[in-house]
Scaffold this motif. Structure first.
Motif, PDB file in Angstrom:
ATOM      1  N   PRO A  53       0.802  -1.228   0.000  1.00  0.00           N
ATOM      2  CA  PRO A  53       0.000   0.000   0.000  1.00  0.00           C
ATOM      3  C   PRO A  53       0.831   1.271   0.000  1.00  0.00           C
ATOM      4  CG  PRO A  53       0.157  -0.857   2.215  1.00  0.00           C
ATOM      5  CD  PRO A  53       0.893  -1.837   1.327  1.00  0.00           C
ATOM      6  N   GLY A  54       2.160   1.109   0.126  1.00  0.00           N
ATOM      7  CA  GLY A  54       3.010   2.292   0.249  1.00  0.00           C
ATOM      8  C   GLY A  54       2.941   2.848   1.662  1.00  0.00           C
ATOM      9  N   ASP A  55       2.951   4.169   1.791  1.00  0.00           N
ATOM     10  CA  ASP A  55       2.945   4.803   3.112  1.00  0.00           C
ATOM     11  C   ASP A  55       1.553   5.248   3.546  1.00  0.00           C
ATOM     12  OD1 ASP A  55       5.690   4.498   3.351  1.00  0.00           O
ATOM     13  OD2 ASP A  55       6.088   6.392   2.311  1.00  0.00           O
ATOM     14  N   VAL A  56       0.530   4.667   2.957  1.00  0.00           N
ATOM     15  CA  VAL A  56      -0.831   5.086   3.280  1.00  0.00           C
ATOM     16  C   VAL A  56      -1.641   3.892   3.766  1.00  0.00           C
ATOM     17  CG1 VAL A  56      -0.763   6.930   1.570  1.00  0.00           C
ATOM     18  CG2 VAL A  56      -1.689   4.679   0.936  1.00  0.00           C
ATOM     19  N   ILE A  57      -2.792   4.196   4.314  1.00  0.00           N
ATOM     20  CA  ILE A  57      -3.787   3.173   4.649  1.00  0.00           C
ATOM     21  C   ILE A  57      -4.887   3.241   3.605  1.00  0.00           C
ATOM     22  CG2 ILE A  57      -5.592   2.536   6.303  1.00  0.00           C
ATOM     23  CD1 ILE A  57      -3.767   3.465   8.540  1.00  0.00           C
ATOM     24  N   ARG A  58      -5.277   2.096   3.096  1.00  0.00           N
ATOM     25  CA  ARG A  58      -6.327   2.065   2.078  1.00  0.00           C
ATOM     26  C   ARG A  58      -7.180   0.821   2.263  1.00  0.00           C
ATOM     27  NH1 ARG A  58      -5.220  -1.517  -2.036  1.00  0.00           N
ATOM     28  NH2 ARG A  58      -3.102  -2.337  -2.160  1.00  0.00           N
ATOM     29  N   PRO A  59      -8.440   0.870   1.817  1.00  0.00           N
ATOM     30  CA  PRO A  59      -9.291  -0.323   1.884  1.00  0.00           C
ATOM     31  C   PRO A  59      -8.749  -1.431   0.974  1.00  0.00           C
ATOM     32  CG  PRO A  59     -10.609   1.658   1.577  1.00  0.00           C
ATOM     33  CD  PRO A  59      -9.178   2.048   1.352  1.00  0.00           C
ATOM     34  N   LEU A  60      -8.730  -2.650   1.487  1.00  0.00           N
ATOM     35  CA  LEU A  60      -8.272  -3.788   0.688  1.00  0.00           C
ATOM     36  C   LEU A  60      -9.455  -4.572   0.131  1.00  0.00           C
ATOM     37  CD1 LEU A  60      -5.745  -5.485  -0.172  1.00  0.00           C
ATOM     38  CD2 LEU A  60      -6.231  -6.914   1.823  1.00  0.00           C
ATOM     39  N   ILE A  61     -10.326  -5.028   0.999  1.00  0.00           N
ATOM     40  CA  ILE A  61     -11.531  -5.749   0.568  1.00  0.00           C
ATOM     41  C   ILE A  61     -12.705  -5.356   1.457  1.00  0.00           C
ATOM     42  CG2 ILE A  61     -10.240  -7.751  -0.296  1.00  0.00           C
ATOM     43  CD1 ILE A  61     -11.207  -9.268   2.195  1.00  0.00           C
TER      44      ILE A  61
END
Length: 447
Positions: free
Chosen positions: A333-341
């Motif tokens: 995701p890199g340096d971020v938080i993101r929705p996966l599923i």
């Protein structure tokens, strides 16, 4: 000849004394730094060890906002004492809120770490403060109404850890055991060294006064874990909350990166479906010889080396194994938080007990269920499933249980049997009440 022997003896004794002093010095350093050796001789840090390197605040007020005449006394009236969030005055427990009252700055991320605590785990609290950048709300259970142990430690932290300014503390106790406290200690303390506190902890453990609910010796005095969860959640200052255990350390920037994620993952709050969502934070545990990973690539490397596993993998495989686990490990995701599923807590994950960031408006935890009897969170998750909640597994965010991979199953402990029976009895009654509130969804139930 005799003179030479005498000189030789003096030199030998002197060298021996130096050797003993050296060993003592090394032991002192070891204790001061709270370094423990495991069976392979590899050092690892015990919780709260870093306090010894800190200096106390110069201000007599310290970093915390103290209420009820603290730090010298605990003075409150009947109107300050509340019933519990779910059962109210019918509960056998009572709550004294905001004994320590957190203060928030405008720059702090608006998501609260909500947790519960007993004497045994007090040194994990300054660790949570150091890892978590947002507000913290913690409810402490006093099994006999005596707050001395907890308050002595909390006040020590309040003068040594600047981040304690973000912490709110609430006392939970049986309604017949009202807490009292009086201290002649001079504040601030002379040092942040915790060795004196460690001695207090050991002495209380030896006197069976360590707040572990007496492990079967008094079945009426059980640990009301869900009262603590509800109380700490209810008094959080932010709408977003993460209810978890004190031993769980968040990944770097979890709170602020979560808030950033919500800005780009907007949902119209007026829509009912937007109100029924929670953001799952995956939980892992690592070997006790390893440092707690702060970023995902460090954690993944430990997983590859088989030095880290998902939480409770060996003692309760279904409890924390989350949908998309393999995908989560492989993604970047890199340096971020993101929705996966996006998923639901349905078969085959109908026994899943995720840690999640939600709001204070999610269903309450059922206060008749004890920690000792297991399944204390199961009904809350079942209700969320029946209510149609969506669970969004987040990538780039995680929690790590303080180093050490659990291998032993607690259900094998004989002293738990009476509590397990009582919990099951309450569980069955509560289950019947919950299922009457919602449309039937067999996928939410155990198979």
């Amino acid at each position: 000849m005799m003179k030479l022997r005498y000189v030789s003896l003096v030199i030998t004794l002197s060298l021996f004394s130096v050797f003993i002093l050296l060993l003592t010095h090394i032991e002192t350093i070891r204790i001061a730094n709270n370094i423990i050796q495991d069976t392979r001789g590899t050092p690892f840090r015990s919780p709260g060890a870093y306090l010894s390197a800190l200096k106390p605040a110069q201000s007599a007020k310290g970093y915390c906002h103290l209420n009820f005449a603290l730090p010298t006394e605990l003075i409150y009236s009947e109107k300050n004492v509340s019933g519990t969030p779910e059962l109210g005055q019918e509960s056998p427990f009572r709550v004294l809120y905001n004994v320590v009252e957190g203060r928030l700055g405008d720059a702090e991320p608006q998501v609260t770490y909500v947790t519960h605590l007993t004497n045994d785990f007090i040194f994990y609290l300054p660790e949570v403060v150091s890892y978590w950048e947002g507000p913290i709300s913690v409810a402490v259970y006093l099994p006999d109404g005596d707050p001395n142990f907890i308050l002595e430690h909390i006040l020590h932290f309040c003068y040594c850890v600047p981040g304690m300014s973000r912490l709110s503390l609430h006392l939970v106790f049986r309604k017949d055991f009202r807490p009292t406290y009086h201290s002649n200690k001079i504040m601030p303390p002379l040092t942040c060294d915790t060795r004196g506190l460690n001695k207090l902890q050991k002495s209380l453990k030896n006197s069976n006064h360590n707040g572990n609910t007496n492990k079967g010796k008094n079945e009426d005095n059980w640990y009301p874990i869900n009262v603590c969860r509800n109380a700490a959640r209810q008094k959080s200052y932010t709408d977003y909350v993460m209810v978890c255990d004190t031993e769980l350390m968040p990944s770097q920037g979890l709170a602020s990166r979560f808030i950033d994620m919500t800005e780009s993952y907007k949902c119209q709050e007026s829509l009912q479906e937007c109100k029924k969502r929670a953001f799952v934070i995956p939980v892992f545990e690592v070997e006790s010889t390893e440092a707690i990973p702060k970023v995902k690539n460090e954690l993944v490397q430990l997983i590859i080396l088989e030095k880290a596993v998902y939480f409770h993998q060996f003692i309760c495989g279904h409890c924390q194994k989350f949908p998309g686990l393999e995908q989560w490990i492989e993604s970047d995701p890199g340096d971020v938080i993101r929705p996966l599923i996006e998923t639901k807590r349905e078969f085959p994950y109908q026994r899943w007990e995720p840690i999640y960031i939600g709001t204070k408006h999610e269903p309450m935890y059922f206060e008749k269920l004890s920690w000792e009897g297991f399944q204390d969170k199961m009904l809350q998750m079942l209700e969320m499933c029946l209510a149609g909640y969506k669970l969004i597994v987040l990538d780039g965010a995680f929690l790590v249980h303080w180093p050490g991979i659990k291998m032993a199953k607690r259900k094998d402990e004989p002293w738990r049997l009476p509590y397990v029976k009582q919990n099951q009895k309450s569980y069955n009654k509560l289950l019947n009440n919950i299922t009457k509130k919602y449309h039937e969804n067999s996928k939410c139930h155990s198979k």
